[in-house]
Motif scaffolding. Structure first.
Motif, mmCIF file in Angstrom:
data_model
loop_
_atom_site.group_PDB
_atom_site.id
_atom_site.type_symbol
_atom_site.label_atom_id
_atom_site.label_comp_id
_atom_site.label_asym_id
_atom_site.label_seq_id
_atom_site.Cartn_x
_atom_site.Cartn_y
_atom_site.Cartn_z
ATOM 1 N N GLY A 119 3.553 5.766 -3.459
ATOM 2 C CA GLY A 119 4.801 6.459 -3.707
ATOM 3 C C GLY A 119 5.650 6.671 -2.471
ATOM 4 O O GLY A 119 6.614 7.437 -2.505
ATOM 5 N N GLN A 120 5.317 5.999 -1.381
ATOM 6 C CA GLN A 120 6.068 6.126 -0.133
ATOM 7 C C GLN A 120 7.106 4.996 -0.047
ATOM 8 O O GLN A 120 6.998 4.074 0.759
ATOM 9 C CB GLN A 120 5.117 6.099 1.060
ATOM 10 C CG GLN A 120 4.086 7.217 1.035
ATOM 11 C CD GLN A 120 3.034 7.082 2.118
ATOM 12 O OE1 GLN A 120 2.969 6.070 2.827
ATOM 13 N NE2 GLN A 120 2.196 8.096 2.265
ATOM 14 N N ASN A 121 8.129 5.093 -0.878
ATOM 15 C CA ASN A 121 9.071 3.987 -1.030
ATOM 16 C C ASN A 121 9.842 3.668 0.243
ATOM 17 O O ASN A 121 10.091 2.498 0.544
ATOM 18 C CB ASN A 121 10.046 4.283 -2.164
ATOM 19 C CG ASN A 121 9.375 4.272 -3.522
ATOM 20 O OD1 ASN A 121 8.378 4.958 -3.752
ATOM 21 N ND2 ASN A 121 9.923 3.486 -4.436
ATOM 22 N N PHE A 122 10.248 4.698 0.987
ATOM 23 C CA PHE A 122 11.010 4.442 2.205
ATOM 24 C C PHE A 122 10.151 3.726 3.244
ATOM 25 O O PHE A 122 10.600 2.763 3.879
ATOM 26 C CB PHE A 122 11.538 5.754 2.786
ATOM 27 C CG PHE A 122 12.539 6.439 1.906
ATOM 28 C CD1 PHE A 122 13.809 5.911 1.726
ATOM 29 C CD2 PHE A 122 12.214 7.605 1.243
ATOM 30 C CE1 PHE A 122 14.737 6.539 0.914
ATOM 31 C CE2 PHE A 122 13.127 8.242 0.425
ATOM 32 C CZ PHE A 122 14.385 7.705 0.254
ATOM 33 N N GLU A 123 8.921 4.199 3.408
ATOM 34 C CA GLU A 123 8.014 3.565 4.355
ATOM 35 C C GLU A 123 7.690 2.140 3.923
ATOM 36 O O GLU A 123 7.599 1.219 4.753
ATOM 37 C CB GLU A 123 6.729 4.380 4.489
ATOM 38 C CG GLU A 123 6.897 5.740 5.134
ATOM 39 C CD GLU A 123 7.380 6.808 4.159
ATOM 40 O OE1 GLU A 123 7.689 6.469 2.994
ATOM 41 O OE2 GLU A 123 7.442 7.990 4.574
ATOM 42 N N ALA A 124 7.539 1.958 2.615
ATOM 43 C CA ALA A 124 7.263 0.619 2.087
ATOM 44 C C ALA A 124 8.432 -0.313 2.380
ATOM 45 O O ALA A 124 8.241 -1.448 2.857
ATOM 46 C CB ALA A 124 6.998 0.690 0.588
ATOM 47 N N ALA A 125 9.644 0.148 2.108
ATOM 48 C CA ALA A 125 10.822 -0.680 2.351
ATOM 49 C C ALA A 125 10.924 -1.066 3.824
ATOM 50 O O ALA A 125 11.309 -2.190 4.154
ATOM 51 C CB ALA A 125 12.082 0.050 1.899
ATOM 52 N N ARG A 126 10.583 -0.129 4.706
ATOM 53 C CA ARG A 126 10.645 -0.427 6.132
ATOM 54 C C ARG A 126 9.684 -1.549 6.500
ATOM 55 O O ARG A 126 10.033 -2.465 7.262
ATOM 56 C CB ARG A 126 10.313 0.821 6.945
ATOM 57 C CG ARG A 126 10.428 0.588 8.452
ATOM 58 C CD ARG A 126 10.166 1.846 9.252
ATOM 59 N NE ARG A 126 8.801 2.327 9.069
ATOM 60 C CZ ARG A 126 8.475 3.476 8.501
ATOM 61 N NH1 ARG A 126 9.432 4.272 8.048
ATOM 62 N NH2 ARG A 126 7.224 3.859 8.390
ATOM 63 N N ALA A 155 0.831 -1.200 0.000
ATOM 64 C CA ALA A 155 0.000 0.000 0.000
ATOM 65 C C ALA A 155 0.871 1.258 0.000
ATOM 66 O O ALA A 155 0.612 2.210 -0.745
ATOM 67 C CB ALA A 155 -0.926 0.001 1.211
ATOM 68 N N ARG A 156 1.897 1.257 0.837
ATOM 69 C CA ARG A 156 2.801 2.407 0.880
ATOM 70 C C ARG A 156 3.503 2.600 -0.461
ATOM 71 O O ARG A 156 3.670 3.731 -0.934
ATOM 72 C CB ARG A 156 3.846 2.199 1.980
ATOM 73 C CG ARG A 156 3.286 2.172 3.398
ATOM 74 C CD ARG A 156 2.638 3.480 3.750
ATOM 75 N NE ARG A 156 2.244 3.527 5.153
ATOM 76 C CZ ARG A 156 1.414 4.429 5.657
ATOM 77 N NH1 ARG A 156 0.889 5.362 4.864
ATOM 78 N NH2 ARG A 156 1.094 4.410 6.933
ATOM 79 N N LEU A 157 3.902 1.504 -1.071
ATOM 80 C CA LEU A 157 4.591 1.600 -2.350
ATOM 81 C C LEU A 157 3.663 2.145 -3.430
ATOM 82 O O LEU A 157 4.068 2.971 -4.262
ATOM 83 C CB LEU A 157 5.116 0.223 -2.759
ATOM 84 C CG LEU A 157 6.152 0.182 -3.880
ATOM 85 C CD1 LEU A 157 7.372 1.025 -3.529
ATOM 86 C CD2 LEU A 157 6.570 -1.252 -4.151
ATOM 87 N N ALA A 158 2.419 1.712 -3.412
ATOM 88 C CA ALA A 158 1.450 2.215 -4.390
ATOM 89 C C ALA A 158 1.203 3.707 -4.220
ATOM 90 O O ALA A 158 0.866 4.403 -5.187
ATOM 91 C CB ALA A 158 0.132 1.451 -4.253
ATOM 92 N N ALA A 166 11.506 -4.966 -0.857
ATOM 93 C CA ALA A 166 12.298 -3.916 -0.203
ATOM 94 C C ALA A 166 13.372 -3.406 -1.160
ATOM 95 O O ALA A 166 13.581 -2.195 -1.300
ATOM 96 C CB ALA A 166 12.928 -4.454 1.074
ATOM 97 N N GLY A 167 14.051 -4.346 -1.827
ATOM 98 C CA GLY A 167 15.058 -3.938 -2.796
ATOM 99 C C GLY A 167 14.461 -3.165 -3.948
ATOM 100 O O GLY A 167 15.018 -2.154 -4.403
ATOM 101 N N GLU A 168 13.312 -3.614 -4.428
ATOM 102 C CA GLU A 168 12.663 -2.930 -5.540
ATOM 103 C C GLU A 168 12.184 -1.534 -5.145
ATOM 104 O O GLU A 168 12.159 -0.628 -5.984
ATOM 105 C CB GLU A 168 11.498 -3.779 -6.048
ATOM 106 C CG GLU A 168 11.961 -5.050 -6.751
ATOM 107 C CD GLU A 168 10.823 -5.948 -7.183
ATOM 108 O OE1 GLU A 168 10.990 -6.692 -8.158
ATOM 109 O OE2 GLU A 168 9.748 -5.913 -6.527
ATOM 110 N N SER A 169 11.821 -1.374 -3.886
ATOM 111 C CA SER A 169 11.398 -0.052 -3.412
ATOM 112 C C SER A 169 12.523 0.968 -3.568
ATOM 113 O O SER A 169 12.283 2.134 -3.920
ATOM 114 C CB SER A 169 10.966 -0.126 -1.944
ATOM 115 O OG SER A 169 9.853 -0.988 -1.778
#
Length: 206
Positions: free
Chosen positions: A41-48, A36-39, A70-73
């Motif tokens: 655009g919150q890549n850092f939060e998504a990776a976490r 959801a975070r990645l969708a 995480a790597g893809e983020s």
């Protein structure tokens, strides 16, 4: 759950707080929260969130896939080779970690493909750096970057054009032996390069 996560990540965060420690649903909940975070655009939060899945529940079936995501983020944040490669370096280290921790998994195999994509960008960045040093007439520095590119990323698209540029640099500096050796390498391994007979006149490699 996945559909709800994309609509309401805050709601899912609240639900996760209600799960008791060790609840098997925590891993999937965090994974979908990362998506959801990645969708959004919150890549850092998504990776976490993805890292928490792989680090806190390493034996869960989602752990390899979470480490891949995480790597893809981070990889997605490095948009062009000429930009700072820090995100690309973080992505590469994460993909390497994935292959070491979960060898043979589908996620690890996908990580190999993503690393090959990153190598293309790292190689192109090195090539552009070589061209920059050529423009400012720092020819020896240009040669160092181009040689390192060929040695480190020999299978990338940038490698053949780096070799061509090396021949030009060597001739500019009158390093004729180096130019001849590089031409021989080009004839042996990149004989299909356009303009090679003109760049490197001489017998074709056997």
């Amino acid at each position: 759950v996945e559909r709800e996560a994309h609509r309401r990540p805050r709601l899912l965060e609240r639900v996760l707080l209600e799960f008791p420690p060790g609840d098997p649903r925590i891993a999937s909940g965090r994974f979908y929260l990362g998506e959801a975070r990645l969708a959004m655009g919150q890549n850092f939060e998504a990776a976490r969130e993805f890292r928490r899945v792989s680090d806190e529940t390493p034996n869960d079936s989602l752990a390899p896939r979470a480490l891949l995501r995480a790597g893809e983020s981070f990889a997605d944040l490095w948009e062009r080779p000429e930009l700072d490669p820090s995100y690309g370096e973080t992505a590469r280290s994460t993909f390497t970690e994935l292959q070491n921790r979960y060898p043979g998994t589908p996620a690890a195999e996908t990580a190999k493909l993503r690393m090959a994509e990153l190598d293309e960008m790292f190689a192109e960045k090195a090539y552009l750096t070589g061209l920059f040093y050529h423009r400012i007439k720092a020819y020896d520095s240009a040669i160092l970057y181009l040689k390192d590119l060929v040695a480190t990323y020999p299978r990338t698209r940038a490698a053949p054009k780096a070799l061509v540029k090396l021949v030009e640099e060597y001739r500019l500096l009158r390093y004729e032996e180096d130019a001849a050796e590089t031409c021989d390498y080009l004839r042996r391994f990149h004989a299909d390069i356009a303009g090679l007979p003109e760049l490197c006149p001489g017998p074709a490699a056997s």
